[in-house]
Design a protein around this motif. Structure first.
Motif, PDB file in Angstrom:
ATOM      1  N   TRP A   1       0.868  -1.175   0.000  1.00 27.88           N
ATOM      2  CA  TRP A   1       0.000   0.000   0.000  1.00 27.88           C
ATOM      3  C   TRP A   1       0.901   1.220   0.000  1.00 27.88           C
ATOM      4  CZ3 TRP A   1      -1.311  -4.502   2.288  1.00 27.88           C
ATOM      5  CH2 TRP A   1      -2.576  -5.004   2.000  1.00 27.88           C
ATOM      6  N   ILE A   2       0.867   1.994  -1.087  1.00 27.60           N
ATOM      7  CA  ILE A   2       1.701   3.186  -1.201  1.00 27.60           C
ATOM      8  C   ILE A   2       1.296   4.176  -0.103  1.00 27.60           C
ATOM      9  CG2 ILE A   2       2.435   5.050  -2.736  1.00 27.60           C
ATOM     10  CD1 ILE A   2       3.139   2.127  -3.647  1.00 27.60           C
ATOM     11  N   ALA A   3       0.036   4.509  -0.050  1.00 27.26           N
ATOM     12  CA  ALA A   3      -0.553   5.362   0.993  1.00 27.26           C
ATOM     13  C   ALA A   3      -2.061   5.189   0.884  1.00 27.26           C
ATOM     14  CB  ALA A   3      -0.162   6.820   0.798  1.00 27.26           C
ATOM     15  N   ASP A   4      -2.715   5.187   2.015  1.00 31.03           N
ATOM     16  CA  ASP A   4      -4.165   5.013   2.057  1.00 31.03           C
ATOM     17  C   ASP A   4      -4.572   3.788   1.243  1.00 31.03           C
ATOM     18  OD1 ASP A   4      -4.456   7.236   3.713  1.00 31.03           O
ATOM     19  OD2 ASP A   4      -4.552   8.597   2.011  1.00 31.03           O
ATOM     20  N   ALA A   5      -5.458   3.962   0.280  1.00 30.15           N
ATOM     21  CA  ALA A   5      -5.971   2.833  -0.496  1.00 30.15           C
ATOM     22  C   ALA A   5      -5.177   2.576  -1.777  1.00 30.15           C
ATOM     23  CB  ALA A   5      -7.435   3.072  -0.849  1.00 30.15           C
ATOM     24  N   HIS A   6      -4.149   3.365  -2.038  1.00 32.47           N
ATOM     25  CA  HIS A   6      -3.351   3.176  -3.256  1.00 32.47           C
ATOM     26  C   HIS A   6      -2.405   1.996  -3.051  1.00 32.47           C
ATOM     27  CE1 HIS A   6      -4.825   6.931  -4.918  1.00 32.47           C
ATOM     28  NE2 HIS A   6      -4.658   7.441  -3.708  1.00 32.47           N
ATOM     29  N   GLN A   7      -2.547   0.985  -3.904  1.00 32.43           N
ATOM     30  CA  GLN A   7      -1.784  -0.232  -3.691  1.00 32.43           C
ATOM     31  C   GLN A   7      -1.270  -0.836  -4.991  1.00 32.43           C
ATOM     32  OE1 GLN A   7      -4.540  -3.848  -3.172  1.00 32.43           O
ATOM     33  NE2 GLN A   7      -5.633  -2.177  -2.156  1.00 32.43           N
ATOM     34  N   ILE A   8      -0.231  -1.630  -4.822  1.00 28.83           N
ATOM     35  CA  ILE A   8       0.291  -2.459  -5.905  1.00 28.83           C
ATOM     36  C   ILE A   8       0.083  -3.884  -5.410  1.00 28.83           C
ATOM     37  CG2 ILE A   8       2.279  -3.030  -7.343  1.00 28.83           C
ATOM     38  CD1 ILE A   8       3.427  -0.261  -6.510  1.00 28.83           C
ATOM     39  N   ALA A   9      -0.765  -4.626  -6.107  1.00 25.91           N
ATOM     40  CA  ALA A   9      -1.211  -5.921  -5.586  1.00 25.91           C
ATOM     41  C   ALA A   9      -0.726  -7.088  -6.432  1.00 25.91           C
ATOM     42  CB  ALA A   9      -2.741  -5.930  -5.520  1.00 25.91           C
ATOM     43  N   ASP A  10      -0.908  -8.280  -5.872  1.00 26.36           N
ATOM     44  CA  ASP A  10      -0.631  -9.547  -6.543  1.00 26.36           C
ATOM     45  C   ASP A  10       0.814  -9.659  -7.009  1.00 26.36           C
ATOM     46  OD1 ASP A  10      -3.286 -10.120  -6.098  1.00 26.36           O
ATOM     47  OD2 ASP A  10      -3.923  -9.538  -8.100  1.00 26.36           O
ATOM     48  N   LEU A  11       1.738  -9.238  -6.144  1.00 28.78           N
ATOM     49  CA  LEU A  11       3.158  -9.286  -6.474  1.00 28.78           C
ATOM     50  C   LEU A  11       3.758 -10.643  -6.122  1.00 28.78           C
ATOM     51  CD1 LEU A  11       4.085  -5.803  -5.007  1.00 28.78           C
ATOM     52  CD2 LEU A  11       4.080  -6.412  -7.445  1.00 28.78           C
ATOM     53  N   ASP A  12       4.466 -11.222  -7.071  1.00 31.03           N
ATOM     54  CA  ASP A  12       5.253 -12.416  -6.781  1.00 31.03           C
ATOM     55  C   ASP A  12       6.614 -11.922  -6.276  1.00 31.03           C
ATOM     56  OD1 ASP A  12       6.658 -11.571  -9.050  1.00 31.03           O
ATOM     57  OD2 ASP A  12       6.000 -13.246 -10.296  1.00 31.03           O
ATOM     58  N   PRO A  13       7.524 -12.807  -5.874  1.00 30.62           N
ATOM     59  CA  PRO A  13       8.819 -12.344  -5.362  1.00 30.62           C
ATOM     60  C   PRO A  13       9.575 -11.441  -6.354  1.00 30.62           C
ATOM     61  CG  PRO A  13       8.499 -14.623  -4.758  1.00 30.62           C
ATOM     62  CD  PRO A  13       7.366 -14.267  -5.693  1.00 30.62           C
ATOM     63  N   THR A  14       9.512 -11.744  -7.648  1.00 29.88           N
ATOM     64  CA  THR A  14      10.192 -10.911  -8.644  1.00 29.88           C
ATOM     65  C   THR A  14       9.555  -9.530  -8.719  1.00 29.88           C
ATOM     66  OG1 THR A  14      10.823 -12.863  -9.914  1.00 29.88           O
ATOM     67  CG2 THR A  14      10.843 -10.747 -11.085  1.00 29.88           C
ATOM     68  N   GLY A  15       8.237  -9.473  -8.728  1.00 28.32           N
ATOM     69  CA  GLY A  15       7.545  -8.186  -8.768  1.00 28.32           C
ATOM     70  C   GLY A  15       7.829  -7.350  -7.534  1.00 28.32           C
ATOM     71  N   LEU A  16       7.874  -7.983  -6.367  1.00 31.01           N
ATOM     72  CA  LEU A  16       8.199  -7.271  -5.138  1.00 31.01           C
ATOM     73  C   LEU A  16       9.635  -6.752  -5.184  1.00 31.01           C
ATOM     74  CD1 LEU A  16       7.198  -6.319  -2.394  1.00 31.01           C
ATOM     75  CD2 LEU A  16       7.831  -8.557  -1.467  1.00 31.01           C
ATOM     76  N   ALA A  17      10.561  -7.556  -5.703  1.00 29.47           N
ATOM     77  CA  ALA A  17      11.955  -7.112  -5.839  1.00 29.47           C
ATOM     78  C   ALA A  17      12.061  -5.908  -6.785  1.00 29.47           C
ATOM     79  CB  ALA A  17      12.834  -8.262  -6.334  1.00 29.47           C
ATOM     80  N   GLU A  18      11.247  -5.876  -7.826  1.00 28.40           N
ATOM     81  CA  GLU A  18      11.242  -4.729  -8.746  1.00 28.40           C
ATOM     82  C   GLU A  18      10.752  -3.466  -8.041  1.00 28.40           C
ATOM     83  OE1 GLU A  18       8.879  -6.153 -12.019  1.00 28.40           O
ATOM     84  OE2 GLU A  18      10.525  -7.379 -12.809  1.00 28.40           O
ATOM     85  N   ILE A  19       9.738  -3.589  -7.194  1.00 26.27           N
ATOM     86  CA  ILE A  19       9.252  -2.444  -6.417  1.00 26.27           C
ATOM     87  C   ILE A  19      10.354  -1.951  -5.483  1.00 26.27           C
ATOM     88  CG2 ILE A  19       7.588  -1.693  -4.653  1.00 26.27           C
ATOM     89  CD1 ILE A  19       6.331  -2.154  -7.402  1.00 26.27           C
ATOM     90  N   ILE A  20      11.017  -2.871  -4.813  1.00 28.58           N
ATOM     91  CA  ILE A  20      12.097  -2.514  -3.891  1.00 28.58           C
ATOM     92  C   ILE A  20      13.205  -1.780  -4.636  1.00 28.58           C
ATOM     93  CG2 ILE A  20      13.939  -3.487  -2.440  1.00 28.58           C
ATOM     94  CD1 ILE A  20      11.841  -5.736  -1.749  1.00 28.58           C
TER      95      ILE A  20
END
Length: 169
Positions: free
Chosen positions: A113-132
């Motif tokens: 959740w970026i802030a409040d209801a704004h979110q990036i969902a359904d991330l697999d480990p690779t997608g989460l690593a890209e966000i990081i």
């Protein structure tokens, strides 16, 4: 993934492991169990479910683990005061909805959740690593580009700006 392996099992009461499994029992005595991960914050076990509601109950099973974000003071358009308020950013969670209908994933995924209801969902480990990696790039830009520019701009401002009180006779 083998679709059959995702289905819950129906077994006698004596074989259910209450520490590692959830169980839903119908009013007719049918007992359906499934894996309860140790990281899940809630146990979806339920008794006395009408048999015709079993499919809906299974579809509603959702295992969740939550991770707090960082609280920063920020201005918000919805804020009724002119002062910054605490706002949690970058809260995360891991969710698994094992009996979800397609296209919803039936394996554990992460949400940020970026802030409040704004979110990036359904991330697999690779997608989460890209966000990081993206967040690290932003932090590096703030640290190595914005801060030096801000320091230079403030120095120039202090050198060249005349305040209103100084300009008045």
């Amino acid at each position: 993934m083998n679709p059959a392996s995702a289905l819950p099992t129906t077994e006698p009461d004596a074989t259910a492991d209450s520490e590692r499994q959830w169980a839903i029992t119908t009013t007719t005595g049918e007992r359906t169990t499934g894996y309860l991960p140790p990281w899940a914050t809630e146990n979806p076990s339920e008794d006395d479910v009408p048999p015709q509601e079993m499919t809906a109950r299974l579809a509603g099973i959702r295992h969740v683990a939550e991770f707090p974000g960082q609280v920063l003071r920020a201005y918000s358009p919805g804020n009724t005061t002119d002062t910054p308020q605490g706002m949690e950013i970058l809260r995360a969670g891991i969710t698994c909805t094992p009996y979800a209908s397609a296209p919803e994933p039936a394996i554990p995924v992460a949400t940020v959740w970026i802030a409040d209801a704004h979110q990036i969902a359904d991330l697999d480990p690779t997608g989460l690593a890209e966000i990081i990696q993206s967040l690290r790039s932003v932090a590096d830009r703030l640290d190595h580009v914005v801060i030096p520019h801000l320091n230079d701009i403030r120095t120039a401002w202090t050198t060249h700006h005349t305040s209103r009180t100084e300009a008045r006779p």
